[in-house]
Write an enzyme that holds these catalytic residues in place. Structure first.
Site, mmCIF file in Angstrom:
data_model
loop_
_atom_site.group_PDB
_atom_site.id
_atom_site.type_symbol
_atom_site.label_atom_id
_atom_site.label_comp_id
_atom_site.label_asym_id
_atom_site.label_seq_id
_atom_site.Cartn_x
_atom_site.Cartn_y
_atom_site.Cartn_z
ATOM 1 N N LYS A 1 0.822 -1.224 0.000
ATOM 2 C CA LYS A 1 0.000 0.000 0.000
ATOM 3 C C LYS A 1 0.852 1.269 0.000
ATOM 4 C CE LYS A 1 -2.276 -1.276 3.728
ATOM 5 N NZ LYS A 1 -1.933 -2.715 3.840
ATOM 6 N N THR A 2 1.830 1.320 0.900
ATOM 7 C CA THR A 2 2.632 2.533 1.016
ATOM 8 C C THR A 2 3.417 2.802 -0.257
ATOM 9 O OG1 THR A 2 2.819 2.353 3.423
ATOM 10 C CG2 THR A 2 4.494 3.648 2.302
ATOM 11 N N GLU B 1 -3.697 5.787 1.502
ATOM 12 C CA GLU B 1 -3.716 4.347 1.746
ATOM 13 C C GLU B 1 -5.055 3.971 2.369
ATOM 14 O OE1 GLU B 1 -0.448 2.588 3.847
ATOM 15 O OE2 GLU B 1 0.927 4.133 3.143
#
Length: 460
Positions: free
Chosen positions: A122-123, A166
């Site tokens: 995600k990051t 996110e």
């Protein structure tokens, strides 16, 4: 649920303001003219930055921190009803919302709200998208779960109608969001202290996908098992991406790798080769992340040359295969990987990085995750030549499961992997100083404070 009027600033207090997401939300409110206060357990670079922006920060969570002028309180899933500030705010009748609810309310103020979800990546994918949006001069507001050099931190407040964040599945927090564009990178077992099983997790991601409006967009990795179950009855448009097996976005031809394990490839969009893409972050998993970022970009109207340029300019975020330095000829890398799939991907990427022998200092994160994936952790860590284990980082948990790093060491030794375990960072640093040789690659790995080991070695 209490609704904040973003046109009428009020005093908002954050319980746990120093967290990576909470600090970012506090910054957004400060930029909009809201008086902000907050508490945390200790001073950090993020709390000091907030104080410089005008927030009132207190250290230690006490009932007296809830003053009469506070008009709303924001808290995280880690805050329980017996927390003194939570209890004081509840007793005073102050409106309270969760971190996820505040983030969802902020998203509703943007024409395009992009939410990046998945068990892993995600990051990095959010950061890749941020780099693309900046290259395309979209002036986005960005909330990312890491420190991104391109935006000078974990938050960027833009002036356009584009918001990027996110979306974490833990406690179903992302179900409070209002995205117009969603990404699902992968779906695997994790956070088993909350979810019952993999089907429960898949159900959660299906509900996340269903949040999209009819004119919304879902970008889905085609490698997710039974993807039709995730998109069932979804009214939004769906675009798939993947290293193979997708008719929408995939790699065209062979991937080439440089001497640091970073990829170059051609993007294929619905049968048409768009052009070359060069990445400056290592590993096959980052090719998959880049494909998702490219799919979002092109489906929302960003020209391919700008998208490729943004990806080429991206050199990673803090704690994602981050080069920390060199000591006595030993290269030190730090990585946030704390799930077996992430560990395996990071160590496979490290295999292409120049080195003599590969050392991995791993800090298991939470007792429930360590117990649930004990043999999987051993399988993933066995990709290193040498493994050094720290004690388990408890985070929000108490050890009621009888699990320990010593048990993980036993699993690794059964596999024939050289593995040592020490209960203190000082012992580990002394051990590594003697054992690591010129030309070795040392990776500190985990979601806790294991990075201090590498930093301490470098500071000697």
């Amino acid at each position: 649920m209490y609704q904040i009027d973003f046109q009428t600033p009020i005093h908002v207090h954050f319980i746990g303001i120093g967290g990576i997401s909470m600090s970012g939300l506090a910054q957004i409110l400060l930029k909009k003219g809201f008086p902000v206060s907050g508490s945390d357990s200790a001073k950090s670079a993020l709390t000091e930055q907030l104080a410089d922006l005008g927030a009132r920060i207190v250290y230690g969570q006490k009932a007296e921190n809830i003053t009469d002028d506070i008009q709303a309180v924001v808290y995280t899933a880690a805050i329980h009803p017996d927390n003194p500030e939570y209890a004081a705010a509840r007793a005073a009748g102050i409106p309270m919302i969760t971190r996820a609810e505040l983030l969802g309310q902020i998203m509703r103020n943007f024409e395009t709200a992009i939410a990046v979800a998945g068990t892993h990546g995600k990051t990095t994918t959010t950061s890749m998208l941020a780099a693309i949006l900046l290259a395309a001069e979209k002036d986005p507001t960005v909330s990312v779960g890491g420190i991104l050099p391109e935006i000078g931190g974990n938050i960027r407040t833009g002036s356009s109608g584009v918001f990027l964040t996110e979306a974490c599945e833990y406690t179903n927090s992302y179900l409070s969001f209002f995205p117009t564009v969603s990404v699902i990178l992968n779906i695997e077992e994790d956070h088993m202290d909350f979810f019952k099983d993999l089907e429960d997790i898949r159900s959660s991601f299906h509900r996340f996908a269903a949040l999209l409006p009819e004119d919304g967009l879902l970008v889905l990795n085609s490698g997710i098992p039974a993807p039709e179950e995730i998109v069932k009855d979804i009214k939004a448009r769906v675009a798939t991406c993947g290293l193979k097996g997708t008719e929408d976005y995939t790699v065209s031809g062979e991937i080439s790798w440089d001497d640091r394990g970073c990829a170059s490839f051609a993007l294929c969009r619905r049968g048409e080769t768009m052009g070359p893409v060069t990445l400056h972050v290592p590993g096959r998993h980052n090719v998959a992340n880049a494909l998702a970022a490219l799919a979002v970009s092109l489906e929302t109207g960003i020209p391919f040359p700008q998208a490729a340029s943004g990806l080429s300019a991206f050199h990673g975020t803090d704690r994602r295969f981050q080069y920390k330095g060199e000591v006595n000829g030993v290269t030190v890398i730090d990585d946030y990987a704390h799930h077996p799939t992430e560990i395996r991907a990071t160590l496979q990427a490290a295999a292409a990085y120049p080195h003599r022998e590969l050392w991995c200092v791993f800090q298991p994160h939470t007792y429930t995750r360590t117990k649930a994936f004990l043999t999987d952790f051993a399988d993933a860590l066995s990709h290193a030549d040498h493994v050094v284990l720290t004690d388990i980082y408890a985070a929000r948990e108490v050890n009621t499961l009888g699990i320990s790093s010593g048990m993980l060491q036993e699993e690794l030794l059964k596999k024939g992997t050289d593995c040592s375990y020490f209960s203190s960072f000082a012992e580990i640093e002394k051990f590594l100083s003697k054992k690591c040789m010129h030309g070795d690659l040392l990776i500190t790995m985990g979601a806790g404070d294991v990075l201090k080991i590498g930093e301490n070695l470098l500071s000697r």
